[in-house]
Each structure stands twice: as C-alpha cells, then as structure tokens.
Motif scaffolding. Structure first.
Motif, mmCIF file in Angstrom:
data_model
loop_
_atom_site.group_PDB
_atom_site.id
_atom_site.type_symbol
_atom_site.label_atom_id
_atom_site.label_comp_id
_atom_site.label_asym_id
_atom_site.label_seq_id
_atom_site.Cartn_x
_atom_site.Cartn_y
_atom_site.Cartn_z
ATOM 1 N N THR A 52 0.841 -1.195 0.000
ATOM 2 C CA THR A 52 0.000 0.000 0.000
ATOM 3 C C THR A 52 0.881 1.252 0.000
ATOM 4 N N PRO A 53 0.836 2.042 -1.081
ATOM 5 C CA PRO A 53 1.640 3.271 -1.098
ATOM 6 C C PRO A 53 1.019 4.333 -0.195
ATOM 7 N N ILE A 54 1.840 4.959 0.609
ATOM 8 C CA ILE A 54 1.403 6.066 1.457
ATOM 9 C C ILE A 54 2.483 7.141 1.467
ATOM 10 N N GLU A 55 2.138 8.264 2.083
ATOM 11 C CA GLU A 55 3.142 9.301 2.312
ATOM 12 C C GLU A 55 3.208 9.601 3.801
ATOM 13 N N THR A 56 4.367 9.446 4.376
ATOM 14 C CA THR A 56 4.577 9.850 5.763
ATOM 15 C C THR A 56 4.829 11.364 5.772
ATOM 16 N N PRO A 57 4.907 11.992 6.934
ATOM 17 C CA PRO A 57 5.260 13.419 6.961
ATOM 18 C C PRO A 57 6.635 13.719 6.382
ATOM 19 N N VAL A 58 7.435 12.667 6.145
ATOM 20 C CA VAL A 58 8.808 12.873 5.661
ATOM 21 C C VAL A 58 8.992 12.435 4.217
ATOM 22 N N ALA A 59 8.376 11.301 3.819
ATOM 23 C CA ALA A 59 8.665 10.763 2.478
ATOM 24 C C ALA A 59 7.602 9.747 2.086
ATOM 25 N N PRO A 60 7.449 9.484 0.781
ATOM 26 C CA PRO A 60 6.569 8.401 0.331
ATOM 27 C C PRO A 60 7.200 7.043 0.643
ATOM 28 N N MET A 61 6.345 6.041 0.781
ATOM 29 C CA MET A 61 6.843 4.681 1.032
ATOM 30 C C MET A 61 5.764 3.665 0.651
ATOM 31 N N ILE A 62 6.164 2.402 0.615
ATOM 32 C CA ILE A 62 5.221 1.309 0.389
ATOM 33 C C ILE A 62 5.033 0.579 1.712
ATOM 34 N N GLY A 63 3.826 0.683 2.264
ATOM 35 C CA GLY A 63 3.507 -0.009 3.496
ATOM 36 C C GLY A 63 2.703 -1.268 3.237
ATOM 37 N N LYS A 64 2.134 -1.824 4.273
ATOM 38 C CA LYS A 64 1.333 -3.052 4.172
ATOM 39 C C LYS A 64 -0.022 -2.834 4.843
ATOM 40 N N LYS A 65 -1.078 -3.358 4.223
ATOM 41 C CA LYS A 65 -2.401 -3.366 4.831
ATOM 42 C C LYS A 65 -3.015 -4.755 4.661
ATOM 43 N N ILE A 66 -3.994 -5.051 5.526
ATOM 44 C CA ILE A 66 -4.669 -6.346 5.446
ATOM 45 C C ILE A 66 -5.404 -6.452 4.114
ATOM 46 N N ALA A 67 -5.222 -7.571 3.444
ATOM 47 C CA ALA A 67 -5.780 -7.764 2.112
ATOM 48 C C ALA A 67 -7.284 -8.010 2.170
ATOM 49 N N ALA A 68 -7.953 -7.711 1.059
ATOM 50 C CA ALA A 68 -9.360 -8.067 0.882
ATOM 51 C C ALA A 68 -9.436 -9.493 0.340
ATOM 52 N N PRO A 69 -10.529 -10.219 0.609
ATOM 53 C CA PRO A 69 -11.663 -9.813 1.448
ATOM 54 C C PRO A 69 -11.296 -9.808 2.927
ATOM 55 N N LYS A 70 -12.083 -9.066 3.712
ATOM 56 C CA LYS A 70 -11.776 -8.914 5.127
ATOM 57 C C LYS A 70 -11.841 -10.254 5.853
ATOM 58 N N PRO A 71 -11.000 -10.426 6.876
ATOM 59 C CA PRO A 71 -11.106 -11.637 7.690
ATOM 60 C C PRO A 71 -12.495 -11.749 8.324
ATOM 61 N N MET A 72 -12.893 -12.984 8.601
ATOM 62 C CA MET A 72 -14.182 -13.255 9.209
ATOM 63 C C MET A 72 -13.973 -13.872 10.591
ATOM 64 N N VAL A 73 -14.551 -13.247 11.603
ATOM 65 C CA VAL A 73 -14.492 -13.761 12.975
ATOM 66 C C VAL A 73 -15.850 -14.389 13.293
ATOM 67 N N VAL A 74 -15.815 -15.645 13.770
ATOM 68 C CA VAL A 74 -17.062 -16.380 14.000
ATOM 69 C C VAL A 74 -17.083 -16.940 15.426
ATOM 70 N N PRO A 75 -17.727 -16.259 16.368
ATOM 71 C CA PRO A 75 -17.911 -16.860 17.689
ATOM 72 C C PRO A 75 -18.974 -17.950 17.638
ATOM 73 N N VAL A 76 -18.688 -19.069 18.312
ATOM 74 C CA VAL A 76 -19.669 -20.142 18.436
ATOM 75 C C VAL A 76 -20.502 -19.847 19.671
ATOM 76 N N LEU A 77 -21.807 -19.644 19.475
ATOM 77 C CA LEU A 77 -22.702 -19.264 20.562
ATOM 78 C C LEU A 77 -22.849 -20.420 21.562
ATOM 79 N N ARG A 78 -23.014 -20.149 22.896
ATOM 80 C CA ARG A 78 -23.091 -18.793 23.390
ATOM 81 C C ARG A 78 -21.770 -18.337 23.981
ATOM 82 N N ALA A 79 -20.945 -19.316 24.421
ATOM 83 C CA ALA A 79 -19.719 -18.969 25.138
ATOM 84 C C ALA A 79 -18.733 -18.188 24.265
ATOM 85 N N GLY A 80 -18.745 -18.438 22.952
ATOM 86 C CA GLY A 80 -17.824 -17.736 22.071
ATOM 87 C C GLY A 80 -18.031 -16.238 22.031
#
Length: 212
Positions: A52-80
């Motif tokens: 992921t290209p971004i610009e810091t207050p000092v310089a441009p850079m290539i960072g990292k972000k979580i890829a799509a599709p978004k992770p899925m969190v699944v609690p098992v009811l009810r204790a989860g």
C-alpha cells in the motif's frame, strides 16, 4: 493441523485466575477478553497483506495493509460471544458472523440451531472462537460448516483444550483445509461427563450465569 500453545507469563497468570472457582463473572469475562487478545496476536501472524503506497510526513513509502476480502471472525454461541471483544480489539476491520452450536449432554451429538454467515466464504481467512476444546465435536462441525461455504483457511482460538479433542481434530478435520488451533493451555484429560480436567468449569455459565 497446526497447534500453537501461547507461552507467556501474562497468559499463565491470567489463566490461573480464570480457573479459580472463586473468580466472579465480571472478572472472568474481563480475563477471557484479555486472554483472547493475547492469543489473537499469534493467531493473526499469517494474515494476508497487500502493498500500500502512502506518504509519511517525511517521504513516500510502500507499506502493508490487510488484504481483501476482510477476515471473518465467528464466535460459536453462546460462550464464544465472550471472546468476541478481545478478538475485534486487535482486529477491528474484521467482519463478524455467528454460529449457534451446542452439545447434547446425553448423546454428545452436535446440534446446529442458528447461523448468521455469508453464503460464500471463498478467500476469507476465518477465525472460530470457542473457549473450550473438549471432545472436539463442535469444532469439527463448525470448521466443516465454514468449509462448505468455501473457507479454506480456518484458525480456531480456544482458551483451553483437552488432548482427546485435539486428537479428534487431527483425525476428522478435512486435510484440504489449512487448519490451525491456538490455545492458552492443553489440560490433562476429559472426565466421564466430557468436561476438561482441571479445566475451568462451564465457560458459558461462568460468563453469563446459569440457565434453567
């Protein structure tokens, strides 16, 4: 199947207080949330990232972000549900689904009574939340439930596990699934009522109180 037991002094301390029968529900809930956040750090170690290209207050850079599709969190009811806050605190961009499963105490069969999940989980990294990995039946059923919807990368996050449950996962989980388990401790055994020993009792009851 890949098993990771979180080894950290804070986990040992919090887990000891969690197990104590004299720990009240409000402290129990707080400790579950804190332990899951510590586990989530390890469970999310292999999240997919994109440049992921971004610009810091000092310089441009290539960072990292979580890829799509978004992770899925699944609690098992009810204790989860008691684990959800701790997980989303570390992974706030994740989407949340719900899966209602319970063990018939007489037959030990797994009964599915509710679900709120996308029909297509293809390409999603999924995290199943359930405090206790006892016989393994619920976790096997929940994992295959997600796999039937296309999930191939599934991580189970449990507070404690029994050796019998872990053996069942190794035997029964479809090997085509990239399946991982993260726990705080592996206990000694299951008793004749399929409760983990020494365990911590019924996690759902200790989180939310008894249901008549």
């Amino acid at each position: 199947m890949e098993l990771h037991v979180v080894n950290h002094p804070l986990v040992e301390h919090k887990l000891t207080v969690l197990r104590d029968r004299n720990t009240p529900s409000n402290i129990f809930r707080e400790l579950v949330s804190e332990l899951v956040t510590l586990e989530a750090y390890e469970a999310t170690r292999n999240l997919d990232l994109v440049d992921t290209p971004i610009e810091t207050p000092v310089a441009p850079m290539i960072g990292k972000k979580i890829a799509a599709p978004k992770p899925m969190v699944v609690p098992v009811l009810r204790a989860g549900l008691g684990m959800l806050d701790g997980m989303t605190r570390l992974l706030p961009t994740a989407e949340v689904g719900f899966l209602g499963m319970r063990r018939d105490e007489a037959t030990l069969d797994i009964i599915t009574y509710a679900n709120r999940l996308p029909e297509d989980l293809t390409g999603r990294q999924c995290f199943l939340l359930d405090p206790m990995l006892a016989t393994g039946g619920t976790l096997v059923a929940a994992t295959h439930y997600l796999a039937e919807r296309g999930a191939k990368d599934i991580t189970a996050i449990n507070i404690i596990a029994a050796p019998e449950g872990l053996e069942r996962l190794k035997k029964d989980i479809d090997p085509s699934i990239d399946f991982k388990v993260v726990v705080c401790a592996v206990d000694d055994h299951l008793n004749e009522h399929a409760y983990i020993v020494p365990g911590l009792g019924d996690a759902g009851d200790r989180l939310y109180g008894l249901i008549d």
